[in-house]
Design a protein around this motif. Sequence first.
Motif, PDB file in Angstrom:
ATOM      1  N   LYS A   1      79.133  16.376  94.426  1.00  0.00           N
ATOM      2  CA  LYS A   1      78.867  14.952  94.319  1.00  0.00           C
ATOM      3  C   LYS A   1      79.718  14.401  94.350  1.00  0.00           C
ATOM      4  N   THR A   2      79.782  13.484  94.336  1.00  0.00           N
ATOM      5  CA  THR A   2      81.298  12.347  94.650  1.00  0.00           C
ATOM      6  C   THR A   2      81.473  11.800  93.034  1.00  0.00           C
ATOM      7  N   PRO A   3      82.633  10.910  92.509  1.00  0.00           N
ATOM      8  CA  PRO A   3      82.219  10.126  90.701  1.00  0.00           C
ATOM      9  C   PRO A   3      81.387   9.448  90.971  1.00  0.00           C
ATOM     10  N   ALA A   4      81.409   8.517  92.776  1.00  0.00           N
ATOM     11  CA  ALA A   4      79.913   7.461  92.022  1.00  0.00           C
ATOM     12  C   ALA A   4      78.707   7.769  91.768  1.00  0.00           C
ATOM     13  N   ASP A   5      78.538   8.974  92.568  1.00  0.00           N
ATOM     14  CA  ASP A   5      76.884   9.731  92.191  1.00  0.00           C
ATOM     15  C   ASP A   5      77.191  10.194  90.787  1.00  0.00           C
ATOM     16  N   LYS A   6      78.080  10.060  89.765  1.00  0.00           N
ATOM     17  CA  LYS A   6      77.556  11.121  88.951  1.00  0.00           C
ATOM     18  C   LYS A   6      76.713  10.131  88.155  1.00  0.00           C
ATOM     19  N   PRO A   7      75.733  10.928  87.314  1.00  0.00           N
ATOM     20  CA  PRO A   7      75.544   9.878  86.347  1.00  0.00           C
ATOM     21  C   PRO A   7      76.147  10.001  85.093  1.00  0.00           C
ATOM     22  N   SER A   8      75.150   8.703  84.018  1.00  0.00           N
ATOM     23  CA  SER A   8      76.163   8.379  82.946  1.00  0.00           C
ATOM     24  C   SER A   8      76.677   9.082  82.093  1.00  0.00           C
ATOM     25  N   PRO A   9      77.199   9.044  81.119  1.00  0.00           N
ATOM     26  CA  PRO A   9      77.217  10.125  80.017  1.00  0.00           C
ATOM     27  C   PRO A   9      75.916  10.013  79.070  1.00  0.00           C
ATOM     28  N   GLU A  10      75.163   8.992  79.196  1.00  0.00           N
ATOM     29  CA  GLU A  10      74.032   8.636  78.254  1.00  0.00           C
ATOM     30  C   GLU A  10      73.325   9.149  79.248  1.00  0.00           C
ATOM     31  N   HIS A  11      72.373  10.207  79.768  1.00  0.00           N
ATOM     32  CA  HIS A  11      71.787  10.166  80.458  1.00  0.00           C
ATOM     33  C   HIS A  11      70.242  11.303  79.832  1.00  0.00           C
ATOM     34  N   GLU A  12      69.562  11.236  80.329  1.00  0.00           N
ATOM     35  CA  GLU A  12      67.999  12.089  80.241  1.00  0.00           C
ATOM     36  C   GLU A  12      68.474  13.371  80.858  1.00  0.00           C
ATOM     37  N   HIS A  13      69.164  14.302  80.806  1.00  0.00           N
ATOM     38  CA  HIS A  13      69.039  15.699  81.724  1.00  0.00           C
ATOM     39  C   HIS A  13      68.029  16.093  81.599  1.00  0.00           C
ATOM     40  N   THR A  14      68.123  17.184  82.759  1.00  0.00           N
ATOM     41  CA  THR A  14      67.020  17.404  83.743  1.00  0.00           C
ATOM     42  C   THR A  14      67.618  18.745  84.169  1.00  0.00           C
ATOM     43  N   ILE A  15      66.895  19.648  82.786  1.00  0.00           N
ATOM     44  CA  ILE A  15      66.929  21.255  83.324  1.00  0.00           C
ATOM     45  C   ILE A  15      66.479  21.982  84.442  1.00  0.00           C
ATOM     46  N   VAL A  16      67.287  22.746  84.694  1.00  0.00           N
ATOM     47  CA  VAL A  16      66.917  24.053  85.512  1.00  0.00           C
ATOM     48  C   VAL A  16      67.570  25.350  84.676  1.00  0.00           C
ATOM     49  N   ALA A  17      65.992  26.158  84.682  1.00  0.00           N
ATOM     50  CA  ALA A  17      66.709  27.384  83.712  1.00  0.00           C
ATOM     51  C   ALA A  17      67.127  28.341  85.035  1.00  0.00           C
ATOM     52  N   VAL A  18      68.037  29.492  84.451  1.00  0.00           N
ATOM     53  CA  VAL A  18      68.392  29.773  85.378  1.00  0.00           C
ATOM     54  C   VAL A  18      67.753  31.615  84.469  1.00  0.00           C
ATOM     55  N   ASP A  19      67.572  32.577  85.744  1.00  0.00           N
ATOM     56  CA  ASP A  19      66.793  33.483  84.906  1.00  0.00           C
ATOM     57  C   ASP A  19      67.539  34.309  84.735  1.00  0.00           C
ATOM     58  N   PRO A  20      66.709  35.463  82.870  1.00  0.00           N
ATOM     59  CA  PRO A  20      68.222  36.560  82.943  1.00  0.00           C
ATOM     60  C   PRO A  20      67.887  37.914  83.903  1.00  0.00           C
ATOM     61  N   ILE A  21      69.149  38.414  83.686  1.00  0.00           N
ATOM     62  CA  ILE A  21      69.506  39.871  85.067  1.00  0.00           C
ATOM     63  C   ILE A  21      69.370  40.920  84.091  1.00  0.00           C
ATOM     64  N   PRO A  22      68.480  41.628  83.819  1.00  0.00           N
ATOM     65  CA  PRO A  22      68.372  43.190  83.535  1.00  0.00           C
ATOM     66  C   PRO A  22      69.797  43.457  82.701  1.00  0.00           C
ATOM     67  N   ALA A  23      70.101  44.770  82.345  1.00  0.00           N
ATOM     68  CA  ALA A  23      71.110  45.062  82.193  1.00  0.00           C
ATOM     69  C   ALA A  23      70.737  46.607  83.309  1.00  0.00           C
ATOM     70  N   THR A  24      71.625  47.219  83.896  1.00  0.00           N
ATOM     71  CA  THR A  24      71.410  48.818  83.904  1.00  0.00           C
ATOM     72  C   THR A  24      72.281  49.122  83.581  1.00  0.00           C
ATOM     73  N   CYS A  25      72.190  51.042  83.716  1.00  0.00           N
ATOM     74  CA  CYS A  25      73.271  51.528  83.549  1.00  0.00           C
ATOM     75  C   CYS A  25      74.560  51.609  84.319  1.00  0.00           C
ATOM     76  N   ALA A  26      74.159  51.164  85.153  1.00  0.00           N
ATOM     77  CA  ALA A  26      75.341  50.793  86.658  1.00  0.00           C
ATOM     78  C   ALA A  26      75.936  49.057  85.956  1.00  0.00           C
ATOM     79  N   LYS A  27      75.641  48.531  85.842  1.00  0.00           N
ATOM     80  CA  LYS A  27      76.033  47.149  85.688  1.00  0.00           C
ATOM     81  C   LYS A  27      75.264  46.602  84.385  1.00  0.00           C
TER      82      LYS A  27
END
Length: 68
Positions: A1-27
């Motif tokens: 985003k360009t600076p003009a596209d950034k929301p104001s500091p006082e905005h309602e967050h739009t939450i995006v979930a990030v899925d967990p990544i399970p651990a293995t014996c290799a990673k």
Amino acid sequence: KTPADKPSPEHEHTIVAVDPIPATCAKSGLTAGEYCSECGEIIVAQKIIPTNPHNFEDRVCKDCAAID
């Protein structure tokens, strides 16, 4: 985003979930997390999950084929 596209500091967050990544014996893995799609602020930071121990059977890991 360009600076003009950034929301104001006082905005309602739009939450995006990030899925967990399970651990293995290799990673290592990551816990679930959340961030705001509007401003990029991390709401719930992901944390590293350490690798699991190997699951050896007859000197070969059943999960990743590593040799003991």
